[in-house]
Scaffold this active site. Structure first.
Site, PDB file in Angstrom:
ATOM      1  N   GLY A   1      -0.767  16.029 -22.774  1.00  0.00           N
ATOM      2  CA  GLY A   1       0.259  15.061 -22.394  1.00  0.00           C
ATOM      3  C   GLY A   1       0.727  15.201 -20.952  1.00  0.00           C
ATOM      4  O   GLY A   1       1.805  14.738 -20.603  1.00  0.00           O
TER       5      GLY A   1
ATOM      6  N   LYS B   1      -1.275   9.133 -17.795  1.00  0.00           N
ATOM      7  CA  LYS B   1      -1.981   7.871 -17.570  1.00  0.00           C
ATOM      8  C   LYS B   1      -1.047   6.678 -17.723  1.00  0.00           C
ATOM      9  O   LYS B   1      -0.220   6.661 -18.623  1.00  0.00           O
ATOM     10  CB  LYS B   1      -3.118   7.749 -18.581  1.00  0.00           C
ATOM     11  CG  LYS B   1      -4.107   8.898 -18.501  1.00  0.00           C
ATOM     12  CD  LYS B   1      -4.935   8.997 -19.779  1.00  0.00           C
ATOM     13  CE  LYS B   1      -5.821  10.235 -19.739  1.00  0.00           C
ATOM     14  NZ  LYS B   1      -6.438  10.520 -21.045  1.00  0.00           N
TER      15      LYS B   1
ATOM     16  N   ARG C   1      -9.273  14.052 -30.770  1.00  0.00           N
ATOM     17  CA  ARG C   1      -8.452  13.092 -31.533  1.00  0.00           C
ATOM     18  C   ARG C   1      -8.710  11.706 -30.989  1.00  0.00           C
ATOM     19  O   ARG C   1      -9.452  11.536 -30.036  1.00  0.00           O
ATOM     20  CB  ARG C   1      -6.971  13.430 -31.317  1.00  0.00           C
ATOM     21  CG  ARG C   1      -6.632  13.475 -29.820  1.00  0.00           C
ATOM     22  CD  ARG C   1      -5.147  13.633 -29.573  1.00  0.00           C
ATOM     23  NE  ARG C   1      -4.845  14.054 -28.211  1.00  0.00           N
ATOM     24  CZ  ARG C   1      -4.708  13.244 -27.177  1.00  0.00           C
ATOM     25  NH1 ARG C   1      -4.876  11.944 -27.315  1.00  0.00           N
ATOM     26  NH2 ARG C   1      -4.414  13.714 -25.987  1.00  0.00           N
TER      27      ARG C   1
HETATM   28  P1  ADP Z   1      -4.394  10.250 -24.052  1.00  0.00           P
HETATM   29  O1  ADP Z   1      -5.449  11.056 -23.405  1.00  0.00           O
HETATM   30  O2  ADP Z   1      -4.690   9.827 -25.452  1.00  0.00           O
HETATM   31  O3  ADP Z   1      -3.865   9.220 -23.174  1.00  0.00           O
HETATM   32  P2  ADP Z   1      -2.001  11.639 -23.592  1.00  0.00           P
HETATM   33  O4  ADP Z   1      -2.277  12.869 -22.854  1.00  0.00           O
HETATM   34  O5  ADP Z   1      -1.365  10.487 -22.948  1.00  0.00           O
HETATM   35  O6  ADP Z   1      -3.336  11.283 -24.320  1.00  0.00           O
HETATM   36  O7  ADP Z   1      -1.218  12.013 -24.907  1.00  0.00           O
HETATM   37  C1  ADP Z   1      -1.041  11.111 -25.947  1.00  0.00           C
HETATM   38  C2  ADP Z   1       0.222  11.475 -26.648  1.00  0.00           C
HETATM   39  O8  ADP Z   1       0.079  12.733 -27.242  1.00  0.00           O
HETATM   40  C3  ADP Z   1       1.410  11.553 -25.747  1.00  0.00           C
HETATM   41  O9  ADP Z   1       2.508  11.135 -26.508  1.00  0.00           O
HETATM   42  C4  ADP Z   1       1.498  13.025 -25.431  1.00  0.00           C
HETATM   43  O10 ADP Z   1       2.805  13.389 -25.116  1.00  0.00           O
HETATM   44  C5  ADP Z   1       1.027  13.644 -26.710  1.00  0.00           C
HETATM   45  N1  ADP Z   1       0.309  14.918 -26.567  1.00  0.00           N
HETATM   46  C6  ADP Z   1      -0.943  15.093 -26.150  1.00  0.00           C
HETATM   47  N2  ADP Z   1      -1.310  16.397 -26.218  1.00  0.00           N
HETATM   48  C7  ADP Z   1      -0.240  17.051 -26.682  1.00  0.00           C
HETATM   49  C8  ADP Z   1       0.019  18.433 -26.980  1.00  0.00           C
HETATM   50  N3  ADP Z   1      -0.887  19.391 -26.796  1.00  0.00           N
HETATM   51  N4  ADP Z   1       1.242  18.746 -27.440  1.00  0.00           N
HETATM   52  C9  ADP Z   1       2.166  17.786 -27.623  1.00  0.00           C
HETATM   53  N5  ADP Z   1       1.979  16.498 -27.387  1.00  0.00           N
HETATM   54  C10 ADP Z   1       0.799  16.112 -26.912  1.00  0.00           C
HETATM   55  P1  ADP Z   2      -3.582  17.383 -20.190  1.00  0.00           P
HETATM   56  O1  ADP Z   2      -4.149  18.335 -21.202  1.00  0.00           O
HETATM   57  O2  ADP Z   2      -2.128  17.548 -20.004  1.00  0.00           O
HETATM   58  O3  ADP Z   2      -4.040  15.980 -20.413  1.00  0.00           O
HETATM   59  P2  ADP Z   2      -5.623  17.627 -18.114  1.00  0.00           P
HETATM   60  O4  ADP Z   2      -6.267  18.915 -17.867  1.00  0.00           O
HETATM   61  O5  ADP Z   2      -6.372  16.606 -18.874  1.00  0.00           O
HETATM   62  O6  ADP Z   2      -4.216  17.882 -18.807  1.00  0.00           O
HETATM   63  O7  ADP Z   2      -5.171  16.993 -16.729  1.00  0.00           O
HETATM   64  C1  ADP Z   2      -4.341  15.862 -16.675  1.00  0.00           C
HETATM   65  C2  ADP Z   2      -4.372  15.246 -15.286  1.00  0.00           C
HETATM   66  O8  ADP Z   2      -3.941  16.201 -14.296  1.00  0.00           O
HETATM   67  C3  ADP Z   2      -5.739  14.811 -14.806  1.00  0.00           C
HETATM   68  O9  ADP Z   2      -6.082  13.519 -15.274  1.00  0.00           O
HETATM   69  C4  ADP Z   2      -5.568  14.845 -13.292  1.00  0.00           C
HETATM   70  O10 ADP Z   2      -4.850  13.731 -12.822  1.00  0.00           O
HETATM   71  C5  ADP Z   2      -4.690  16.065 -13.103  1.00  0.00           C
HETATM   72  N1  ADP Z   2      -5.517  17.265 -12.887  1.00  0.00           N
HETATM   73  C6  ADP Z   2      -5.979  18.100 -13.831  1.00  0.00           C
HETATM   74  N2  ADP Z   2      -6.718  19.095 -13.296  1.00  0.00           N
HETATM   75  C7  ADP Z   2      -6.719  18.875 -11.960  1.00  0.00           C
HETATM   76  C8  ADP Z   2      -7.311  19.558 -10.840  1.00  0.00           C
HETATM   77  N3  ADP Z   2      -8.043  20.673 -10.977  1.00  0.00           N
HETATM   78  N4  ADP Z   2      -7.094  19.023  -9.602  1.00  0.00           N
HETATM   79  C9  ADP Z   2      -6.361  17.914  -9.429  1.00  0.00           C
HETATM   80  N5  ADP Z   2      -5.785  17.240 -10.439  1.00  0.00           N
HETATM   81  C10 ADP Z   2      -5.956  17.702 -11.693  1.00  0.00           C
HETATM   82 MG    MG Z   3      -6.022  15.332 -20.459  1.00  0.00          MG
END
Ligand code: ADP
Ligand code: ADP
Ligand code: MG
Length: 454
Positions: A164, A237, A292
């Site tokens: 998230g 996003k 998921r």
């Molecule tokens: P997507 O990649 O589906 O866009 P997001 O990162 O926007 O996923 O997360 C979708 C929803 O799930 C959001 O409401 C986010 O806050 C929640 N979420 C995602 N991963 C976690 C996590 N590890 N713990 C708690 N909430 C999460």
């Molecule tokens: P989450 O589990 O919270 O979704 P992600 O690892 O998917 O976290 O990263 C979420 C966002 O953070 C990415 O879409 C990007 O915008 C930014 N991000 C993650 N890793 C990097 C990185 N190494 N350098 C720059 N931006 C990053």
């Molecule tokens: Mg992510």
């Protein structure tokens, strides 16, 4: 197929899952918190059951409450949606112990893919490029300082159990590491119940591109193309589109194939998404897998005509994948706009209130996934997503024109939303050219994109 499914989630995704169940002809029960008694999924459901107070910890995250509600209602499967319990291997195991099918990967698979750091290492070993970073979970301050000087600053601290967009911290120097590491760890502990933190090199100019896969329990898998989710605020996003406007056909083909092959080899199953960063030179780096359904899944549905949630349910019931890769056709272009209860005039502060009037857009190529209705009161306890506007067109230009029309038609009165941001960015040159990088909004300030502020 299952005989009855419990939907253990809320908001638009609960409505979306309910629709998939109806199309499959499977009865469904909606689990809801006291704050969600009047939500659309509950209104639409044939059967709904209260699982506790407003606070997520006591309802949507309360495993005994969810499991006993499912058993009392006579369900044989639980759909966790996204967020909440959707990637909790412990919960999947508890479900299995009670003869409930968890709609997602089986518990041992989820366990294997549960830690971001472990998956990064596992898939790197399978030949997937990853962002250079720490060689393990950071054990202490000394370890973090040594590894970061070896890798070179700036680095991004990431919670291994994270999601998230929460809990990541950009660190530009050893001094910042000294203050940031303890904060990152305590934040990770508070948010995810796990203080493991690792780092990646910070890629300043990057795009977020992800690949959707569907894999059955018999080792067959397909990909459904990529999605570009580079329009972000604070790593979350806001707009997603497919195909990515930033990749050549060769590059996207390579990425899709590599992504699918690597997770198949690692033993993944169910619907899932591999997320990557694409740098300015066209190199891509794996960052994480989401085990998921994702918020932005509808844009893939628009291109493929496949109901991803129905597929996910079929796969969890043990069915074989019916589609072969060559039968998947990706047609046209689709864009999703996340409409959030946020005030763009007040630094995107979360909003609550009653929806007094609602006018949804329609017409060719337009789909809205939402739990809103006129008179609905948006509660303060959960995330701010109100609706998803999904627009399809034969080309990106047509999709953009339809988006502009649909955003103008979309009216919500009584609560502030980020619609003015979407109406602004749809005319922004960088967005129109498909040239927005993940950090652009935070660097420039998202207010600059709001309609009327440009
Ligand atoms: P997507 O990649 O589906 O866009 P997001 O990162 O926007 O996923 O997360 C979708 C929803 O799930 C959001 O409401 C986010 O806050 C929640 N979420 C995602 N991963 C976690 C996590 N590890 N713990 C708690 N909430 C999460
Ligand atoms: P989450 O589990 O919270 O979704 P992600 O690892 O998917 O976290 O990263 C979420 C966002 O953070 C990415 O879409 C990007 O915008 C930014 N991000 C993650 N890793 C990097 C990185 N190494 N350098 C720059 N931006 C990053
Ligand atoms: Mg992510």
């Amino acid at each position: 197929m299952f005989s009855k499914i419990m939907i253990a989630n809320r908001g638009e995704i609960a409505v979306r899952i309910l629709r998939a169940c109806r199309d499959l002809g499977v009865p469904a029960v909606v689990a809801f918190s006291e704050a969600d008694r009047d939500t659309l999924a509950v209104r639409m459901a044939d059967e709904a059951i209260c699982i506790g107070p407003a606070e997520s910890r006591k309802s949507y995250l309360n495993q005994p409450a969810v499991v006993s509600a499912a058993l009392i209602a006579g369900c044989d499967a639980v759909h966790p949606g996204y967020g909440f319990l959707s990637e909790d291997a412990g919960f999947a195991e508890v479900c299995a112990a009670h003869d409930l099918h968890f709609i997602g990967p089986r518990a041992d698979v989820l366990e294997k893919f549960g830690s971001k750091y472990a998956v990064r290492r596992m898939l790197a070993a399978n030949g997937l490029p990853t962002v250079p970073g720490s060689t393990g979970i950071l054990s202490d301050q000394r370890d973090a300082l040594d590894q970061a000087s070896a890798a070179g600053y700036p680095v991004l601290l990431k919670p291994s159990a994270g999601g998230g967009g929460r809990g990541m911290r950009l660190v530009r120097s050893p001094r910042e590491m000294e203050t940031s590491l303890p904060l990152a760890r305590s934040e990770a502990q508070a948010a995810f119940g796990d203080d493991s933190v690792y780092f990646e090199k910070w890629i300043e100019e990057s795009r977020h591109v992800e690949v959707q896969v569907l894999i059955d329990q018999h080792g067959n898998g397909i990909h459904l193309g990529e999605r570009d989710c580079s329009v972000q605020r604070r790593h979350q996003k806001i707009i997603e589109e497919t195909p990515s406007p930033a990749m050549s056909d060769d590059a996207r083909e390579r990425l899709r194939d590599l992504a699918l092959r690597s997770v198949l080899a690692a033993g993944y199953e169910s619907a899932g998404t591999l997320e990557f960063l694409l740098d300015g030179d066209g190199n891509f780096y794996f960052i994480e897998i989401n085990c998921r359904i994702q918020v932005e899944h509808p844009i893939t549905e628009m291109l493929t005509g496949i109901d991803l949630i129905a597929e996910q349910i079929r796969l969890a019931s043990g069915e074989k994948l019916q589609l072969r890769q060559e039968q998947v056709q990706l047609r046209g272009h689709a864009i999703e706009f996340r409409i959030n209860a946020e005030d763009p005039g007040d630094n995107f502060a979360p909003q609550t209130g009653t929806v007094e009037e609602l006018q949804l857009p329609g017409g060719p190529g337009v789909r809205v996934d939402t739990h809103l209705y006129a008179g609905y009161e948006v509660p303060p306890y959960y995330d701010s997503l109100l609706a998803k506007l999904i627009v399809w067109g034969e080309t990106r230009e047509i999709a953009l024109a339809r988006s502009r029309r649909a955003l103008a038609e979309f009216q919500v009165a009584g609560i502030k939303t980020n619609l003015p941001f979407h109406r602004g960015i749809i005319d922004n040159t960088a967005f129109l050219e498909g040239a927005v990088s993940t950090n652009l909004l935070d660097r420039v300030g998202p207010a600059a994109f709001v309609a009327g502020n440009a």
